[in-house]
Design an enzyme around this catalytic site. Sequence first.
Site, PDB file in Angstrom:
ATOM      1  N   GLY A  12       7.305 -35.639  -5.033  1.00  0.00           N
ATOM      2  CA  GLY A  12       8.457 -34.752  -5.133  1.00  0.00           C
ATOM      3  C   GLY A  12       9.279 -34.880  -6.402  1.00  0.00           C
ATOM      4  O   GLY A  12      10.487 -34.630  -6.384  1.00  0.00           O
ATOM      5  N   THR A  13       8.626 -35.225  -7.525  1.00  0.00           N
ATOM      6  CA  THR A  13       9.420 -35.302  -8.765  1.00  0.00           C
ATOM      7  C   THR A  13       9.873 -33.910  -9.210  1.00  0.00           C
ATOM      8  O   THR A  13      10.951 -33.772  -9.791  1.00  0.00           O
ATOM      9  CB  THR A  13       8.654 -35.997  -9.907  1.00  0.00           C
ATOM     10  OG1 THR A  13       7.510 -35.215 -10.268  1.00  0.00           O
ATOM     11  CG2 THR A  13       8.238 -37.402  -9.536  1.00  0.00           C
ATOM     12  N   LEU A  94      -1.973 -21.452   1.190  1.00  0.00           N
ATOM     13  CA  LEU A  94      -1.028 -20.750   2.065  1.00  0.00           C
ATOM     14  C   LEU A  94      -1.736 -19.758   2.979  1.00  0.00           C
ATOM     15  O   LEU A  94      -2.714 -19.121   2.581  1.00  0.00           O
ATOM     16  CB  LEU A  94      -0.003 -19.974   1.234  1.00  0.00           C
ATOM     17  CG  LEU A  94       0.988 -20.759   0.396  1.00  0.00           C
ATOM     18  CD1 LEU A  94       2.067 -19.822  -0.126  1.00  0.00           C
ATOM     19  CD2 LEU A  94       1.612 -21.906   1.156  1.00  0.00           C
ATOM     20  N   ASN A 108       4.767 -20.965  -7.892  1.00  0.00           N
ATOM     21  CA  ASN A 108       4.049 -22.242  -7.883  1.00  0.00           C
ATOM     22  C   ASN A 108       4.069 -22.846  -9.275  1.00  0.00           C
ATOM     23  O   ASN A 108       4.028 -22.125 -10.270  1.00  0.00           O
ATOM     24  CB  ASN A 108       2.589 -21.994  -7.455  1.00  0.00           C
ATOM     25  CG  ASN A 108       1.764 -23.272  -7.437  1.00  0.00           C
ATOM     26  OD1 ASN A 108       2.174 -24.286  -6.870  1.00  0.00           O
ATOM     27  ND2 ASN A 108       0.593 -23.245  -8.065  1.00  0.00           N
ATOM     28  N   HIS A 110       1.826 -25.245 -11.683  1.00  0.00           N
ATOM     29  CA  HIS A 110       0.483 -25.817 -11.816  1.00  0.00           C
ATOM     30  C   HIS A 110       0.417 -26.617 -13.125  1.00  0.00           C
ATOM     31  O   HIS A 110       0.850 -26.120 -14.172  1.00  0.00           O
ATOM     32  CB  HIS A 110      -0.585 -24.709 -11.814  1.00  0.00           C
ATOM     33  CG  HIS A 110      -1.963 -25.275 -11.886  1.00  0.00           C
ATOM     34  ND1 HIS A 110      -2.596 -25.834 -10.790  1.00  0.00           N
ATOM     35  CD2 HIS A 110      -2.808 -25.431 -12.926  1.00  0.00           C
ATOM     36  CE1 HIS A 110      -3.774 -26.288 -11.162  1.00  0.00           C
ATOM     37  NE2 HIS A 110      -3.932 -26.056 -12.453  1.00  0.00           N
ATOM     38  N   ASP A 151      -4.306 -20.005  -7.748  1.00  0.00           N
ATOM     39  CA  ASP A 151      -3.779 -20.011  -9.128  1.00  0.00           C
ATOM     40  C   ASP A 151      -4.088 -18.717  -9.890  1.00  0.00           C
ATOM     41  O   ASP A 151      -4.238 -18.724 -11.111  1.00  0.00           O
ATOM     42  CB  ASP A 151      -4.342 -21.224  -9.920  1.00  0.00           C
ATOM     43  CG  ASP A 151      -4.029 -22.550  -9.249  1.00  0.00           C
ATOM     44  OD1 ASP A 151      -2.952 -22.678  -8.651  1.00  0.00           O
ATOM     45  OD2 ASP A 151      -4.879 -23.464  -9.324  1.00  0.00           O
ATOM     46  N   GLU A 179       7.551 -33.101 -20.236  1.00  0.00           N
ATOM     47  CA  GLU A 179       7.720 -32.118 -21.324  1.00  0.00           C
ATOM     48  C   GLU A 179       7.613 -30.672 -20.847  1.00  0.00           C
ATOM     49  O   GLU A 179       8.028 -29.759 -21.546  1.00  0.00           O
ATOM     50  CB  GLU A 179       6.681 -32.372 -22.429  1.00  0.00           C
ATOM     51  CG  GLU A 179       6.900 -33.698 -23.141  1.00  0.00           C
ATOM     52  CD  GLU A 179       5.935 -33.899 -24.305  1.00  0.00           C
ATOM     53  OE1 GLU A 179       5.222 -32.943 -24.685  1.00  0.00           O
ATOM     54  OE2 GLU A 179       5.886 -35.026 -24.832  1.00  0.00           O
ATOM     55  N   ALA A 180       7.043 -30.479 -19.674  1.00  0.00           N
ATOM     56  CA  ALA A 180       6.846 -29.094 -19.225  1.00  0.00           C
ATOM     57  C   ALA A 180       7.358 -28.841 -17.805  1.00  0.00           C
ATOM     58  O   ALA A 180       8.306 -28.090 -17.600  1.00  0.00           O
ATOM     59  CB  ALA A 180       5.372 -28.713 -19.341  1.00  0.00           C
ATOM     60  N   GLU A 181       6.755 -29.479 -16.810  1.00  0.00           N
ATOM     61  CA  GLU A 181       7.040 -29.098 -15.419  1.00  0.00           C
ATOM     62  C   GLU A 181       8.513 -29.185 -15.041  1.00  0.00           C
ATOM     63  O   GLU A 181       9.075 -28.240 -14.476  1.00  0.00           O
ATOM     64  CB  GLU A 181       6.230 -29.978 -14.462  1.00  0.00           C
ATOM     65  CG  GLU A 181       4.734 -29.798 -14.609  1.00  0.00           C
ATOM     66  CD  GLU A 181       3.969 -30.507 -13.510  1.00  0.00           C
ATOM     67  OE1 GLU A 181       4.293 -30.350 -12.343  1.00  0.00           O
ATOM     68  OE2 GLU A 181       3.026 -31.248 -13.846  1.00  0.00           O
TER      69      GLU A 181
HETATM   70  C1  GAR Z   1       2.690 -31.740  -9.993  1.00  0.00           C
HETATM   71  O1  GAR Z   1       2.093 -32.174 -11.187  1.00  0.00           O
HETATM   72  C2  GAR Z   1       2.335 -30.285  -9.720  1.00  0.00           C
HETATM   73  O2  GAR Z   1       2.242 -29.517 -10.868  1.00  0.00           O
HETATM   74  C3  GAR Z   1       0.980 -30.458  -9.068  1.00  0.00           C
HETATM   75  O3  GAR Z   1       1.134 -31.566  -8.222  1.00  0.00           O
HETATM   76  C4  GAR Z   1       2.090 -32.474  -8.797  1.00  0.00           C
HETATM   77  C5  GAR Z   1       3.130 -32.821  -7.759  1.00  0.00           C
HETATM   78  O4  GAR Z   1       4.005 -33.815  -8.223  1.00  0.00           O
HETATM   79  N1  GAR Z   1       0.584 -29.262  -8.383  1.00  0.00           N
HETATM   80  C6  GAR Z   1      -0.675 -28.851  -8.316  1.00  0.00           C
HETATM   81  O5  GAR Z   1      -1.609 -29.453  -8.776  1.00  0.00           O
HETATM   82  C7  GAR Z   1      -0.863 -27.503  -7.614  1.00  0.00           C
HETATM   83  N2  GAR Z   1      -2.185 -27.007  -7.814  1.00  0.00           N
HETATM   84  P1  GAR Z   1       5.439 -34.026  -7.570  1.00  0.00           P
HETATM   85  O6  GAR Z   1       5.243 -34.162  -6.060  1.00  0.00           O
HETATM   86  O7  GAR Z   1       5.926 -35.314  -8.170  1.00  0.00           O
HETATM   87  O8  GAR Z   1       6.306 -32.858  -7.934  1.00  0.00           O
END
Ligand code: GAR
Length: 203
Positions: A12-13, A94, A108, A110, A151, A179-181
């Site tokens: 869950g970051t 989903l 979403n 990715h 996706d 840097e991105a997410e």
């Molecule tokens: C994240 O890197 C997200 O982009 C990826 O799972 C990770 C979850 O991390 N999602 C996918 O791969 C979806 N296809 P988080 O629980 O620390 O946010």
Amino acid sequence: MLKIAVLVSGGGTNLQAIIDAVEKGKIRDTQIVKVISNKADAYALQRAEKHGIPAQAVVRKDYPDKAAFHEALLAAVDAAGADLIVLAGFLVVLPPEMIRKYRRRIINIHPSLIPSFCGDGFYGLRVHEAVLARGVKVTGATVHFVDEGTDTGPIIVQKAVEVKEGDTPEVLQRRVMEEAEWILLPAVIDDIAAGKLKIGGEE
Ligand code: GAR
């Protein structure tokens, strides 16, 4: 006020980045009304509880079949009364019914530059393992609307991230997140809350 429900499966970051951005006012006029996880022990649920956000687990093994699980997941989402559903590391395909009902209301994140390293089997650390195995020098993250494919929905925003010599999947994953997410996802939610990016309606 934009009401969002966040669906998670793990650490869950990305959820934390959203919570922090809401609390700091970087995401404006937005309330996280519910966090839903398909894993009862997901740390993301604890993050939600720490911030007083209602959290619920909907776990596949608690239901006799996939249809019953899908029904429960949809019921949990419906009960949230959210305007926007945010998939933040939600690693469940989903139910088609949910996609129809929330057309252009589900986004979403990715961890690659779609259409590279995406689709079935590409999730979490696996994406970064595949990036390193292929030897590409640039990767990144994508925020997109969710449609019936994996996706394949319309891309909202992407950000490139450099792959560096000696990267491990874990090191690269962390860089893509930092840097991105953690930047892109809150920014898209703020754009939606501010009416700069329209959700719902016809395609
Ligand atoms: C994240 O890197 C997200 O982009 C990826 O799972 C990770 C979850 O991390 N999602 C996918 O791969 C979806 N296809 P988080 O629980 O620390 O946010």
